[in-house]
Design a protein around this motif. Sequence first.
Motif, PDB file in Angstrom:
ATOM      1  N   GLY A 100     -12.491   6.843  14.058  1.00  0.00           N
ATOM      2  CA  GLY A 100     -11.199   7.149  14.656  1.00  0.00           C
ATOM      3  C   GLY A 100     -10.380   5.922  15.012  1.00  0.00           C
ATOM      4  O   GLY A 100      -9.272   6.032  15.516  1.00  0.00           O
ATOM      5  N   GLU A 101     -10.903   4.745  14.734  1.00  0.00           N
ATOM      6  CA  GLU A 101     -10.234   3.499  15.106  1.00  0.00           C
ATOM      7  C   GLU A 101      -9.415   2.890  13.978  1.00  0.00           C
ATOM      8  O   GLU A 101      -8.678   1.943  14.188  1.00  0.00           O
ATOM      9  CB  GLU A 101     -11.273   2.465  15.576  1.00  0.00           C
ATOM     10  N   GLY A 102      -9.570   3.387  12.768  1.00  0.00           N
ATOM     11  CA  GLY A 102      -8.888   2.780  11.630  1.00  0.00           C
ATOM     12  C   GLY A 102      -8.437   3.821  10.627  1.00  0.00           C
ATOM     13  O   GLY A 102      -8.409   5.017  10.899  1.00  0.00           O
ATOM     14  N   VAL A 103      -8.094   3.318   9.453  1.00  0.00           N
ATOM     15  CA  VAL A 103      -7.633   4.164   8.364  1.00  0.00           C
ATOM     16  C   VAL A 103      -8.399   3.755   7.109  1.00  0.00           C
ATOM     17  O   VAL A 103      -8.697   2.572   6.909  1.00  0.00           O
ATOM     18  CB  VAL A 103      -6.105   4.043   8.165  1.00  0.00           C
ATOM     19  N   ASP A 104      -8.765   4.739   6.295  1.00  0.00           N
ATOM     20  CA  ASP A 104      -9.496   4.493   5.055  1.00  0.00           C
ATOM     21  C   ASP A 104      -8.657   4.917   3.863  1.00  0.00           C
ATOM     22  O   ASP A 104      -7.865   5.857   3.952  1.00  0.00           O
ATOM     23  CB  ASP A 104     -10.790   5.317   5.001  1.00  0.00           C
ATOM     24  N   MET A 105      -8.869   4.221   2.737  1.00  0.00           N
ATOM     25  CA  MET A 105      -8.331   4.679   1.463  1.00  0.00           C
ATOM     26  C   MET A 105      -9.336   4.339   0.375  1.00  0.00           C
ATOM     27  O   MET A 105     -10.052   3.342   0.462  1.00  0.00           O
ATOM     28  CB  MET A 105      -6.968   4.053   1.152  1.00  0.00           C
ATOM     29  N   MET A 106      -9.385   5.202  -0.630  1.00  0.00           N
ATOM     30  CA  MET A 106     -10.234   4.977  -1.790  1.00  0.00           C
ATOM     31  C   MET A 106      -9.348   4.353  -2.858  1.00  0.00           C
ATOM     32  O   MET A 106      -8.329   4.931  -3.247  1.00  0.00           O
ATOM     33  CB  MET A 106     -10.818   6.302  -2.285  1.00  0.00           C
ATOM     34  N   PRO A 142      -6.477  -4.670   0.979  1.00  0.00           N
ATOM     35  CA  PRO A 142      -7.343  -4.813  -0.167  1.00  0.00           C
ATOM     36  C   PRO A 142      -6.710  -5.704  -1.209  1.00  0.00           C
ATOM     37  O   PRO A 142      -5.509  -5.672  -1.394  1.00  0.00           O
ATOM     38  CB  PRO A 142      -7.487  -3.407  -0.695  1.00  0.00           C
ATOM     39  N   SER A 143      -7.514  -6.469  -1.896  1.00  0.00           N
ATOM     40  CA  SER A 143      -6.997  -7.279  -2.976  1.00  0.00           C
ATOM     41  C   SER A 143      -6.582  -6.338  -4.088  1.00  0.00           C
ATOM     42  O   SER A 143      -7.356  -5.517  -4.527  1.00  0.00           O
ATOM     43  CB  SER A 143      -8.054  -8.242  -3.475  1.00  0.00           C
ATOM     44  N   LEU A 144      -5.348  -6.457  -4.529  1.00  0.00           N
ATOM     45  CA  LEU A 144      -4.786  -5.464  -5.426  1.00  0.00           C
ATOM     46  C   LEU A 144      -4.440  -6.083  -6.774  1.00  0.00           C
ATOM     47  O   LEU A 144      -3.431  -6.756  -6.907  1.00  0.00           O
ATOM     48  CB  LEU A 144      -3.535  -4.845  -4.797  1.00  0.00           C
ATOM     49  N   PRO A 145      -5.264  -5.836  -7.803  1.00  0.00           N
ATOM     50  CA  PRO A 145      -5.003  -6.400  -9.114  1.00  0.00           C
ATOM     51  C   PRO A 145      -3.972  -5.587  -9.886  1.00  0.00           C
ATOM     52  O   PRO A 145      -3.366  -4.668  -9.348  1.00  0.00           O
ATOM     53  CB  PRO A 145      -6.375  -6.315  -9.794  1.00  0.00           C
ATOM     54  N   GLN A 146      -3.814  -5.885 -11.166  1.00  0.00           N
ATOM     55  CA  GLN A 146      -2.963  -5.165 -12.095  1.00  0.00           C
ATOM     56  C   GLN A 146      -1.492  -5.234 -11.715  1.00  0.00           C
ATOM     57  O   GLN A 146      -0.809  -4.226 -11.621  1.00  0.00           O
ATOM     58  CB  GLN A 146      -3.397  -3.700 -12.225  1.00  0.00           C
ATOM     59  N   LEU A 147      -0.976  -6.437 -11.522  1.00  0.00           N
ATOM     60  CA  LEU A 147       0.433  -6.611 -11.180  1.00  0.00           C
ATOM     61  C   LEU A 147       1.309  -6.450 -12.399  1.00  0.00           C
ATOM     62  O   LEU A 147       0.966  -6.873 -13.484  1.00  0.00           O
ATOM     63  CB  LEU A 147       0.669  -8.003 -10.588  1.00  0.00           C
ATOM     64  N   ARG A 148       2.461  -5.829 -12.200  1.00  0.00           N
ATOM     65  CA  ARG A 148       3.516  -5.782 -13.200  1.00  0.00           C
ATOM     66  C   ARG A 148       4.644  -6.656 -12.678  1.00  0.00           C
ATOM     67  O   ARG A 148       4.449  -7.466 -11.806  1.00  0.00           O
ATOM     68  CB  ARG A 148       4.015  -4.340 -13.385  1.00  0.00           C
ATOM     69  N   SER A 149       5.851  -6.470 -13.189  1.00  0.00           N
ATOM     70  CA  SER A 149       6.976  -7.244 -12.689  1.00  0.00           C
ATOM     71  C   SER A 149       7.199  -6.934 -11.219  1.00  0.00           C
ATOM     72  O   SER A 149       7.086  -5.794 -10.796  1.00  0.00           O
ATOM     73  CB  SER A 149       8.237  -6.923 -13.490  1.00  0.00           C
ATOM     74  N   ALA A 166       5.167  -3.184  -8.461  1.00  0.00           N
ATOM     75  CA  ALA A 166       4.315  -4.292  -8.884  1.00  0.00           C
ATOM     76  C   ALA A 166       2.871  -3.851  -9.117  1.00  0.00           C
ATOM     77  O   ALA A 166       2.098  -4.577  -9.735  1.00  0.00           O
ATOM     78  CB  ALA A 166       4.355  -5.402  -7.846  1.00  0.00           C
ATOM     79  N   PHE A 167       2.495  -2.677  -8.640  1.00  0.00           N
ATOM     80  CA  PHE A 167       1.131  -2.177  -8.756  1.00  0.00           C
ATOM     81  C   PHE A 167       1.110  -0.947  -9.637  1.00  0.00           C
ATOM     82  O   PHE A 167       2.007  -0.117  -9.594  1.00  0.00           O
ATOM     83  CB  PHE A 167       0.564  -1.847  -7.368  1.00  0.00           C
ATOM     84  N   GLU A 168       0.060  -0.824 -10.401  1.00  0.00           N
ATOM     85  CA  GLU A 168      -0.071   0.313 -11.305  1.00  0.00           C
ATOM     86  C   GLU A 168      -1.022   1.349 -10.714  1.00  0.00           C
ATOM     87  O   GLU A 168      -1.976   1.767 -11.359  1.00  0.00           O
ATOM     88  CB  GLU A 168      -0.550  -0.164 -12.674  1.00  0.00           C
ATOM     89  N   PHE A 169      -0.762   1.748  -9.491  1.00  0.00           N
ATOM     90  CA  PHE A 169      -1.596   2.736  -8.821  1.00  0.00           C
ATOM     91  C   PHE A 169      -0.794   4.001  -8.585  1.00  0.00           C
ATOM     92  O   PHE A 169       0.418   3.938  -8.324  1.00  0.00           O
ATOM     93  CB  PHE A 169      -2.087   2.232  -7.459  1.00  0.00           C
TER      94      PHE A 169
END
Length: 136
Positions: A97-103, A1-8, A83-86
Amino acid sequence: PSLPQLRSLPLSLGSERAAVAEDDAGCPSEKPLSTLDEKPSEDAARSRVPAELSRLWGVWQIDAPSGLLVGEIRQGYIVWADAFEFDSTPLQVSRDGEGVDMMLMGEVHTAVFDAGPPASLRWSDGERWLRVSGGP
């Protein structure tokens, strides 16, 4: 996933790494990896995680010239690099059953795992992550 909110951007997870562990109530909580280094507890944790998720354990980076470190997948969670604020994000086996999900940020992202080498995750938005250390 494209992951915004980068820190150092850290060079590595190093001693700053955290892993997800369960507290006394069975809820996930972040703890330094040094508290999870005991082999019996890691084996016990792996046995509670579905095989589809335990095969993802390790440190991951984005497959791009930047080689941005994403974080570490452990015990069914991704613990994001500094680097991510998550917060740590739970992973689950996708319905087929073929993949992995995340919210993430209110949106479900799905990835398909390829054992490689190198092991990779191809996300539904086209981003690809490579495992750079660890693994089952």
